[in-house]
Write a protein that holds these residues in place. Sequence first.
Motif, short mmCIF file in Angstrom:
data_model
loop_
_atom_site.label_atom_id
_atom_site.label_comp_id
_atom_site.label_asym_id
_atom_site.label_seq_id
_atom_site.Cartn_x
_atom_site.Cartn_y
_atom_site.Cartn_z
N SER A 134 46.09 49.72 40.60
CA SER A 134 46.92 50.94 40.65
C SER A 134 47.26 51.32 42.09
O SER A 134 48.39 51.70 42.40
CB SER A 134 46.19 52.11 39.98
OG SER A 134 45.92 51.82 38.64
N ILE A 135 46.26 51.20 42.94
CA ILE A 135 46.48 51.53 44.36
C ILE A 135 47.49 50.57 44.97
O ILE A 135 48.38 50.98 45.72
CB ILE A 135 45.14 51.51 45.12
CG1 ILE A 135 44.25 52.64 44.62
CG2 ILE A 135 45.36 51.60 46.62
CD1 ILE A 135 42.82 52.60 45.15
N LYS A 136 47.38 49.30 44.60
CA LYS A 136 48.31 48.28 45.12
C LYS A 136 49.74 48.58 44.67
O LYS A 136 50.68 48.48 45.46
CB LYS A 136 47.88 46.90 44.65
CG LYS A 136 48.74 45.78 45.18
CD LYS A 136 48.27 44.43 44.67
CE LYS A 136 49.22 43.35 45.13
NZ LYS A 136 48.88 42.06 44.55
N LYS A 137 49.90 48.97 43.42
CA LYS A 137 51.23 49.31 42.89
C LYS A 137 51.82 50.50 43.67
O LYS A 137 53.00 50.50 44.05
CB LYS A 137 51.18 49.65 41.39
CG LYS A 137 51.12 48.46 40.51
CD LYS A 137 52.45 47.77 40.57
CE LYS A 137 52.54 46.69 39.53
NZ LYS A 137 53.70 45.85 39.75
N TYR A 138 51.00 51.51 43.88
CA TYR A 138 51.49 52.68 44.61
C TYR A 138 51.81 52.32 46.06
O TYR A 138 52.79 52.78 46.63
CB TYR A 138 50.46 53.82 44.55
CG TYR A 138 50.97 55.09 45.16
CD1 TYR A 138 52.06 55.76 44.61
CD2 TYR A 138 50.40 55.60 46.31
CE1 TYR A 138 52.55 56.92 45.18
CE2 TYR A 138 50.89 56.76 46.90
CZ TYR A 138 51.97 57.42 46.32
OH TYR A 138 52.45 58.56 46.89
N ARG A 139 51.00 51.47 46.65
CA ARG A 139 51.24 51.01 48.03
C ARG A 139 52.59 50.31 48.12
O ARG A 139 53.33 50.48 49.09
CB ARG A 139 50.10 50.10 48.47
CG ARG A 139 50.32 49.31 49.75
CD ARG A 139 50.20 50.19 50.97
NE ARG A 139 50.61 49.52 52.17
CZ ARG A 139 49.79 49.00 53.07
NH1 ARG A 139 48.50 49.07 52.90
NH2 ARG A 139 50.27 48.42 54.14
N GLU A 140 52.94 49.52 47.13
CA GLU A 140 54.23 48.83 47.11
C GLU A 140 55.38 49.85 47.10
O GLU A 140 56.39 49.66 47.78
CB GLU A 140 54.33 47.89 45.91
CG GLU A 140 53.45 46.67 46.03
CD GLU A 140 53.40 45.84 44.76
OE1 GLU A 140 54.06 46.20 43.75
OE2 GLU A 140 52.69 44.81 44.77
N GLU A 141 55.22 50.92 46.33
CA GLU A 141 56.24 51.97 46.30
C GLU A 141 56.38 52.63 47.67
O GLU A 141 57.51 52.86 48.15
CB GLU A 141 55.87 53.05 45.27
CG GLU A 141 55.98 52.61 43.84
CD GLU A 141 55.53 53.71 42.88
OE1 GLU A 141 55.63 54.91 43.22
OE2 GLU A 141 55.08 53.35 41.77
N ILE A 142 55.27 52.91 48.31
CA ILE A 142 55.28 53.54 49.63
C ILE A 142 55.91 52.59 50.65
O ILE A 142 56.73 53.02 51.48
CB ILE A 142 53.86 53.95 50.08
CG1 ILE A 142 53.27 54.98 49.13
CG2 ILE A 142 53.87 54.47 51.51
CD1 ILE A 142 54.00 56.29 49.06
N ASP A 143 55.57 51.31 50.59
CA ASP A 143 56.15 50.33 51.51
C ASP A 143 57.67 50.27 51.35
O ASP A 143 58.41 50.18 52.34
CB ASP A 143 55.54 48.94 51.29
CG ASP A 143 54.12 48.83 51.82
OD1 ASP A 143 53.73 49.67 52.66
OD2 ASP A 143 53.41 47.91 51.39
N TYR A 144 58.14 50.33 50.11
CA TYR A 144 59.58 50.35 49.87
C TYR A 144 60.22 51.59 50.50
O TYR A 144 61.26 51.51 51.14
CB TYR A 144 59.88 50.30 48.36
CG TYR A 144 61.35 50.46 48.05
CD1 TYR A 144 62.23 49.39 48.21
CD2 TYR A 144 61.86 51.69 47.65
CE1 TYR A 144 63.58 49.54 47.95
CE2 TYR A 144 63.21 51.84 47.39
CZ TYR A 144 64.07 50.77 47.54
OH TYR A 144 65.41 50.94 47.30
N GLN A 145 59.58 52.74 50.32
CA GLN A 145 60.11 53.99 50.89
C GLN A 145 60.12 53.93 52.42
O GLN A 145 61.06 54.41 53.06
CB GLN A 145 59.29 55.19 50.42
CG GLN A 145 59.47 55.50 48.95
CD GLN A 145 58.55 56.63 48.49
OE1 GLN A 145 58.02 57.39 49.29
NE2 GLN A 145 58.37 56.71 47.17
N ILE A 146 59.10 53.32 53.02
CA ILE A 146 59.05 53.16 54.48
C ILE A 146 60.22 52.30 54.94
O ILE A 146 60.93 52.64 55.90
CB ILE A 146 57.70 52.57 54.92
CG1 ILE A 146 56.60 53.62 54.75
CG2 ILE A 146 57.76 52.06 56.36
CD1 ILE A 146 55.19 53.09 54.96
#
Length: 165
Positions: A134-146
């Motif tokens: 779950s953390i990895k999935k959320y991290r991917e979303e944050i990386d996309y936003q960055i």
Amino acid sequence: MLKLNIPLADHFLEIIKNYEIKDWEAKYFWSIIRQSNQSDPSNFKTLREYMYAAIKILLKNDFLVAQRSPFNKKVYLYSETQKLKELRKKLIETEEKNPLSIQKNNINKELKFLKKQVEFIDELTLSYPEFCYSIKKYREEIDYQIDYCEVKIKTIDKIIKIYNR
């Protein structure tokens, strides 16, 4: 718009806006220019020559003053004059009125927030390995936003650069 007709004008405008120049050696200018320039090292010699040419023009036009270093007679120390302080004030006032600069500042704030989130997400990953997926999935979303914020900032920078020509 304010224009500065010197080599590496964009770099020097950023230096003028963001730093107080007091007893700087040329290597201080160089370290900032080198950090902000993403080109290959083979271009550094030319960039350095442009940097010295720009410093010379700033000296000639009374934006900077130079004096020999008391520690090394081969080195000059550069300091800003009142004229440069006034230029900084105008640059900041102009930037504060520019809606693109305002938007860029807002995006930069968002970007800093997202990067802080990444730091916290990394801490969570270590603390709660059972939530790793779950953390990895959320991290991917944050990386996309960055990435998206960085694209926006580059786009605004290019538009501002064209506008300032």
